[in-house]
Motif scaffolding. Structure first.
Motif, PDB file in Angstrom:
ATOM      1  N   CYS A  30       0.817  -1.218   0.000  1.00 53.77           N
ATOM      2  CA  CYS A  30       0.000   0.000   0.000  1.00 53.77           C
ATOM      3  C   CYS A  30       0.850   1.266   0.000  1.00 53.77           C
ATOM      4  N   HIS A  32      -4.480  -5.648   1.676  1.00 56.67           N
ATOM      5  CA  HIS A  32      -3.082  -5.265   1.913  1.00 56.67           C
ATOM      6  C   HIS A  32      -2.173  -5.861   0.849  1.00 56.67           C
ATOM      7  N   ILE A  90      -3.315   3.321   2.730  1.00 58.29           N
ATOM      8  CA  ILE A  90      -2.941   4.347   1.756  1.00 58.29           C
ATOM      9  C   ILE A  90      -3.014   5.728   2.389  1.00 58.29           C
TER      10      ILE A  90
END
Length: 764
Positions: free
Chosen positions: A438, A490, A499
């Motif tokens: 991420c 993930h 994020i």
């Protein structure tokens, strides 16, 4: 004589002075003499400057000397003999373009504008200037051809604006040039002219753009689509593009510019024409060109054009509202583009694009001193390709109903994109390795704000769609199913909470940066933030879990268990010796070594260059130093670098305060200790540290408070919620002063809800 009159006319038009003579005299003066070869002799291609004052006839006249500004006006009139026909023609072309601009300007008096219009009409009707301009187009004299195409575009635009009529001469020339490809017709000049006309129409604030664009493009609609097929597919040969300066390269670059202008004009028509849709419907031709052996400059222009295509959908929606007459063709176009892009991405298309070309630098092809000399991938193209794939995924998933198709397309394309990022983005030597998928999004897009929020919004919308499908299929998910779903997000690099936290970390949890994004109209951050805060209100538990996971994964929270825990009744508080007055200068902080206090809890920042200030939950004032381990202990002097501790504990925050007694320094301290397998916090009262002349530290009684509900302290959670709280306060201040550009009531309500959840979870 003619050049002198042209020079005087140039000065009058430039200054906006009314032209005193008859319109016919000026039209005659501007009439082009194309019977003579426009090139002239070789000397006509050299720029003639007036001689310096007092320097006529001297041997130094062979050197080019630029006169002073005051001398240009006086010597301009004496240059008639030094001008060749080519230079006279260039001045005429410049005047024609200037007069069209003045005739459209509202800053010029109406009578002056009317006079300019009369002269231009005479040039078109009597002097046949449009036909003469067409004859000047071609590769013989590139400067003259370029100026002629600009003047021709101005005259065609003038007729469209003033007479609502399309110039027949120009239209015939354009049709012949496009239909005759590949031939000897000046295709590049034809494309330049059409592109310029479209841009002029789009810039006009008064002109009814829809009607004018339809009148302009409708006669060329089918021909432009045929030219698209010819130049990109039927007659495409990569061997013609070996040089970035070849005629084939010039033609293709000119056509890319035209496609960009056609894309920008889509929103002006109720239903886009075929020539405005062909790029979407036959995008496979462009994708094949990008992976071919054409020059890198063409590949880059095509990739950036496709990026504008996927972003143009958002602008069309924002312009037309939820109900749009364009809805059907727009959806068809975007679906065709998305399908084609995802189809090639699932193969090896991304890896066929070389991104290791040397980036262009201002004024040079080499990096400036101090920049990274390793070069690397072209970050502009890397971001454009990434955003192209993400937006294509967003649209495809949004318009698909089958769960299997959605998950298959997404997993395949996202895995390719993650590998693509890993192969092209090389972390700096001093930065930490990327261990979480991420994090790639913020690393790729951090230098381009508008692209970053478009990409984040795309992944957020994808997550919402997949999450809805997940819950619709299984109903209420069990804890095991939720954990499995979270692990998938993930691994796929699209967990929205990860994020968001990674982005906050990259901006050092600075709420002022978020405020700038909210105020700016250049990004979609407002839309993204509202959507995310709504999700955060529903998934607060998942957000907390993500923050805890990041604390553990990246070393934001490190604890060392004691070898021998103290008895449950033990209560201790750290003391420190200090000979520094309360007014002493603070020194840079240093990390507390776990060797000196093996059982202590130390908060460190190991996030590399992007980490800034670290604030503990107990108001630790630590300034972060990038790339180094940081302690949250706030020392008031460099002499306090060694902290003596009594028992199994360590200081989290210490602060010196002056006392009422002269010569005495007091310290208020906050510490933590490990007691019976549970973390405790001990807070001392204000205590005398040391009297002058004394050699023994004082002791203190402490209050012990159980922190089972909030220890271990979650650094990421605290900093993230603190950033949102500061953002809420800043927006409220601006709103009270009527300084916020729009009504933020709904946004403040969402932020307030997040603040309440945070405080309910972490009672002080």
């Amino acid at each position: 004589m003619k050049i002198s009159l042209l020079q005087q006319m140039y000065k009058d038009v430039l200054a906006g002075i009314p032209l005193a003579k008859e319109s016919h005299q000026y039209s005659s003066l501007l009439s082009l003499s194309v019977e003579q070869p426009p090139g002239g002799d070789e000397s006509c291609h050299q720029r003639h400057l007036p001689p310096p004052a007092g320097g006529a006839g001297s041997p130094q006249d062979t050197d080019v000397v630029v006169p002073a500004a005051d001398d240009i006006s006086n010597s301009f009139a004496n240059m008639s003999s030094s001008f060749c026909p080519r230079e006279v023609m260039l001045l005429q072309l410049t005047l024609i373009k200037m007069m069209v601009a003045k005739a459209e300007s509202r800053q010029i008096e109406a009578t002056t504008r009317q006079k300019h219009c009369e002269i231009l009409v005479l040039l078109l009707k009597e002097a046949k200037t449009d036909s003469k301009l067409v004859s000047l187009l071609g590769p013989r004299d590139r400067l003259l051809s370029h100026m002629a195409s600009q003047s021709l575009a101005s005259l065609v635009y003038f007729q469209l604006r003033e007479e609502n009529a399309l110039n027949v001469t120009w239209l015939s020339f354009t049709l012949n040039a496009l239909l005759g490809f590949p031939g000897n017709t000046p295709v590049a000049d034809c494309l330049w002219t059409l592109t310029t006309i479209i841009k002029e129409v789009l810039k006009d604030a008064v002109l009814p753009k829809a009607g004018v664009l339809k009148k302009l493009l409708a006669p060329l609609d089918a021909v432009l689509e045929g030219f698209y097929n010819a130049i990109l597919f039927h007659h495409f040969d990569s061997h013609h593009y070996t040089s970035p300066f070849s005629e084939a390269t010039t033609n293709l670059i000119s056509f890319i510019d035209l496609l960009e202008a056609l894309l920008a004009s889509r929103t002006e028509l109720e239903s886009p024409l075929r020539c405005q849709r062909v790029l979407f419907l036959k995008v496979s031709y462009v994708l094949n060109l990008i992976s071919s052996s054409i020059p890198y400059v063409i590949k880059k222009k095509l990739i950036l054009l496709l990026k504008k295509c996927v972003l143009h959908k958002s602008r069309e929606d924002a312009r037309s509202g939820s109900v749009s007459l364009q809805a059907l063709p727009v959806c068809e176009d975007m679906l065709a583009l998305s399908n084609a892009v995802l189809q090639v991405v699932s193969l090896t298309w991304l890896y066929q694009i070389p991104l290791d070309e040397k980036s262009s630098y201002f004024g040079s092809s080499e990096p400036a001193p101090g920049d990274d000399p390793r070069g690397g991938s072209d970050q502009t193209v890397l971001r454009a390709l990434s955003l192209l794939v993400l937006k294509a995924l967003e649209f495809k998933i949004h318009n698909s109903a089958a769960e299997a198709e959605i998950k298959g397309d997404f997993e395949s394309s996202m895995s390719q994109l993650l590998m693509f990022w890993r192969s092209h983005l090389k972390p700096l030597p001093q930065s930490h390795p990327v261990v979480h998928h991420c994090e790639w999004l913020s690393l790729i897009f951090i230098e381009q704000d508008d692209d970053m929020w478009e990409a984040a919004k795309a992944l957020l919308l994808i997550y919402l769609k997949l999450d809805r499908l997940q819950h619709d299929a299984a109903g209420n998910l069990s804890q095991k199913e939720e954990d499995s779903w979270s692990s998938l997000t993930h691994a796929g690099g699209y967990n929205p909470h990860c994020i968001f936290v990674f982005f906050l970390e990259k901006i050092a949890f600075d709420s002022s940066v978020l405020l700038d994004f909210l105020i700016s109209s250049e990004t979609c951050f407002l839309e993204y933030l509202v959507r995310y805060l709504k999700l955060l209100g529903r998934e607060w538990r998942q957000f907390v879990a993500v923050c805890k996971h990041l604390d553990t994964e990246h070393g934001a929270f490190q604890s060392v268990s004691p070898a021998e825990p103290p008895p449950p009744a033990e209560q201790s508080c750290g003391t420190a010796e200090s000979l520094q007055d309360a007014g002493g200068d603070s020194a840079p902080q240093t990390a507390v070594s776990s060797a000196s206090s093996p059982d202590c809890c130390v908060f460190t920042a190991e996030r590399g260059d992007n980490e800034a200030g670290s604030d503990s939950l107990m108001s630790a004032d630590s300034a972060a130093l990038p790339g180094s381990l940081q302690s949250l202990v706030n020392y008031d002097s460099s002499e306090d670098s060694e902290l003596e501790s009594d028992g199994k504990e360590c200081w989290v925050n210490t602060k010196q305060v002056p006392s009422n007694n002269e010569g005495e320094t007091r310290r208020r301290g906050t510490g933590c200790s490990y007691v019976a397998d549970k973390w405790k916090i001990c807070t001392s009262e204000v205590l005398p540290l040391k009297q002058e002349g004394s050699h023994h530290p004082s002791s203190c009684w402490t209050r012990v408070t159980s922190l089972d509900n909030i220890i271990p302290i979650r650094i990421m959670l605290y900093k993230s919620t603190k950033c949102l709280e500061e953002l809420q306060q800043a927006i409220s201040r601006l709103q009270r002063r009527n300084l916020f550009p729009y009504n933020p009531t709904a946004l403040l309500k969402l932020l307030s809800h997040i603040e309440k959840m945070s405080k309910n979870m972490n009672p002080q």
